[in-house]
Design a protein around this motif. Structure first.
Motif, PDB file in Angstrom:
ATOM      1  N   LYS A  68      -2.039   8.457   1.604  1.00  0.00           N
ATOM      2  CA  LYS A  68      -3.095   8.729   2.578  1.00  0.00           C
ATOM      3  C   LYS A  68      -4.383   7.990   2.222  1.00  0.00           C
ATOM      4  CE  LYS A  68      -1.386  13.294   3.884  1.00  0.00           C
ATOM      5  NZ  LYS A  68      -1.676  14.740   3.909  1.00  0.00           N
ATOM      6  N   VAL A  69      -4.464   7.508   0.998  1.00  0.00           N
ATOM      7  CA  VAL A  69      -5.634   6.762   0.534  1.00  0.00           C
ATOM      8  C   VAL A  69      -5.535   5.345   1.087  1.00  0.00           C
ATOM      9  CG1 VAL A  69      -6.887   5.891  -1.475  1.00  0.00           C
ATOM     10  CG2 VAL A  69      -5.776   8.141  -1.572  1.00  0.00           C
ATOM     11  N   GLN A  70      -6.598   4.889   1.734  1.00  0.00           N
ATOM     12  CA  GLN A  70      -6.602   3.542   2.297  1.00  0.00           C
ATOM     13  C   GLN A  70      -6.351   2.512   1.205  1.00  0.00           C
ATOM     14  OE1 GLN A  70      -9.973   2.634   4.708  1.00  0.00           O
ATOM     15  NE2 GLN A  70      -9.314   0.547   5.092  1.00  0.00           N
ATOM     16  N   GLY A  71      -5.384   1.642   1.436  1.00  0.00           N
ATOM     17  CA  GLY A  71      -5.051   0.602   0.472  1.00  0.00           C
ATOM     18  C   GLY A  71      -3.873   0.945  -0.414  1.00  0.00           C
ATOM     19  N   VAL A  72      -3.427   2.201  -0.370  1.00  0.00           N
ATOM     20  CA  VAL A  72      -2.257   2.608  -1.147  1.00  0.00           C
ATOM     21  C   VAL A  72      -1.142   2.900  -0.150  1.00  0.00           C
ATOM     22  CG1 VAL A  72      -1.296   4.213  -2.822  1.00  0.00           C
ATOM     23  CG2 VAL A  72      -3.723   3.623  -2.937  1.00  0.00           C
ATOM     24  N   GLY A  73      -0.272   1.937   0.015  1.00  0.00           N
ATOM     25  CA  GLY A  73       0.794   2.092   0.993  1.00  0.00           C
ATOM     26  C   GLY A  73       2.133   2.361   0.342  1.00  0.00           C
ATOM     27  N   PRO A  74       3.176   2.335   1.158  1.00  0.00           N
ATOM     28  CA  PRO A  74       4.528   2.612   0.657  1.00  0.00           C
ATOM     29  C   PRO A  74       4.979   1.679  -0.470  1.00  0.00           C
ATOM     30  CG  PRO A  74       4.497   2.634   3.060  1.00  0.00           C
ATOM     31  CD  PRO A  74       3.159   2.136   2.610  1.00  0.00           C
ATOM     32  N   GLY A  75       4.550   0.419  -0.431  1.00  0.00           N
ATOM     33  CA  GLY A  75       4.953  -0.521  -1.479  1.00  0.00           C
ATOM     34  C   GLY A  75       4.414  -0.136  -2.844  1.00  0.00           C
ATOM     35  N   ILE A  76       3.116   0.121  -2.903  1.00  0.00           N
ATOM     36  CA  ILE A  76       2.500   0.538  -4.172  1.00  0.00           C
ATOM     37  C   ILE A  76       3.082   1.873  -4.615  1.00  0.00           C
ATOM     38  CG2 ILE A  76       0.340   1.361  -5.220  1.00  0.00           C
ATOM     39  CD1 ILE A  76      -1.103  -0.849  -3.668  1.00  0.00           C
ATOM     40  N   PHE A  77       3.250   2.781  -3.667  1.00  0.00           N
ATOM     41  CA  PHE A  77       3.799   4.097  -4.011  1.00  0.00           C
ATOM     42  C   PHE A  77       5.210   3.963  -4.584  1.00  0.00           C
ATOM     43  CE2 PHE A  77       6.165   7.957  -3.051  1.00  0.00           C
ATOM     44  CZ  PHE A  77       5.383   8.884  -3.715  1.00  0.00           C
ATOM     45  N   ALA A  78       6.061   3.180  -3.930  1.00  0.00           N
ATOM     46  CA  ALA A  78       7.445   3.022  -4.382  1.00  0.00           C
ATOM     47  C   ALA A  78       7.520   2.415  -5.782  1.00  0.00           C
ATOM     48  CB  ALA A  78       8.229   2.165  -3.391  1.00  0.00           C
ATOM     49  N   LYS A  79       6.652   1.428  -6.069  1.00  0.00           N
ATOM     50  CA  LYS A  79       6.654   0.788  -7.389  1.00  0.00           C
ATOM     51  C   LYS A  79       6.239   1.748  -8.497  1.00  0.00           C
ATOM     52  CE  LYS A  79       4.088  -2.799  -6.199  1.00  0.00           C
ATOM     53  NZ  LYS A  79       3.285  -4.037  -6.302  1.00  0.00           N
TER      54      LYS A  79
END
Length: 97
Positions: A68-79
C-alpha cells in the motif's frame, strides 16, 4: 594456488552476502536505515515512505499491506517476502498481550 584463494574469497563473499538477510526485518518497528539496508529495492526515499505510512495509518496488520506504500509494488514485495516479519512496536517492546 592463486586461483584457489580467489575462489575461496569469492565464495566467502557470496556466503556473507546471503547472511545479511538471515534475520527478517520487522516492518512495524524498523528504522529507515534498517528498512533500506534489509529490503531489496528499497532505498532511503522508499524507507521514509514506509515510515510515513506507518505513522499515518498505524502499524501494518499484514505484511502484504507493505504494498500500500507508494513505490513498493508486487515485485519488491515478492523479492523480499521471506525477509519480512510483522509485529507491532508494543509487541516488539514486550508491551502487548
Amino acid at each position: 594456488m592463486k586461483k584457489l584463494i580467489q575462489t575461496l574469497v569469492l565464495t566467502l563473499s557470496m556466503l556473507s552476502a546471503g547472511f545479511a538477510f538471515a534475520e527478517p526485518v520487522n516492518i512495524n518497528s524498523a528504522t529507515a536505515a534498517e528498512l533500506s539496508a534489509n529490503i531489496n529495492g528499497v532505498g532511503q526515499k522508499k524507507a521514509e515512505a514506509i515510515i510515513k505510512y506507518r505513522e499515518e495509518h498505524g502499524p501494518f496488520k499484514q505484511i502484504e499491506d507493505l504494498m500500500k506504500v507508494q513505490g513498493v509494488g508486487p515485485g519488491i514485495f515478492a523479492k523480499n517476502r521471506e525477509n519480512l516479519k510483522l509485529a507491532s512496536k508494543q509487541a516488539a517492546l514486550g508491551h502487548e498481550e
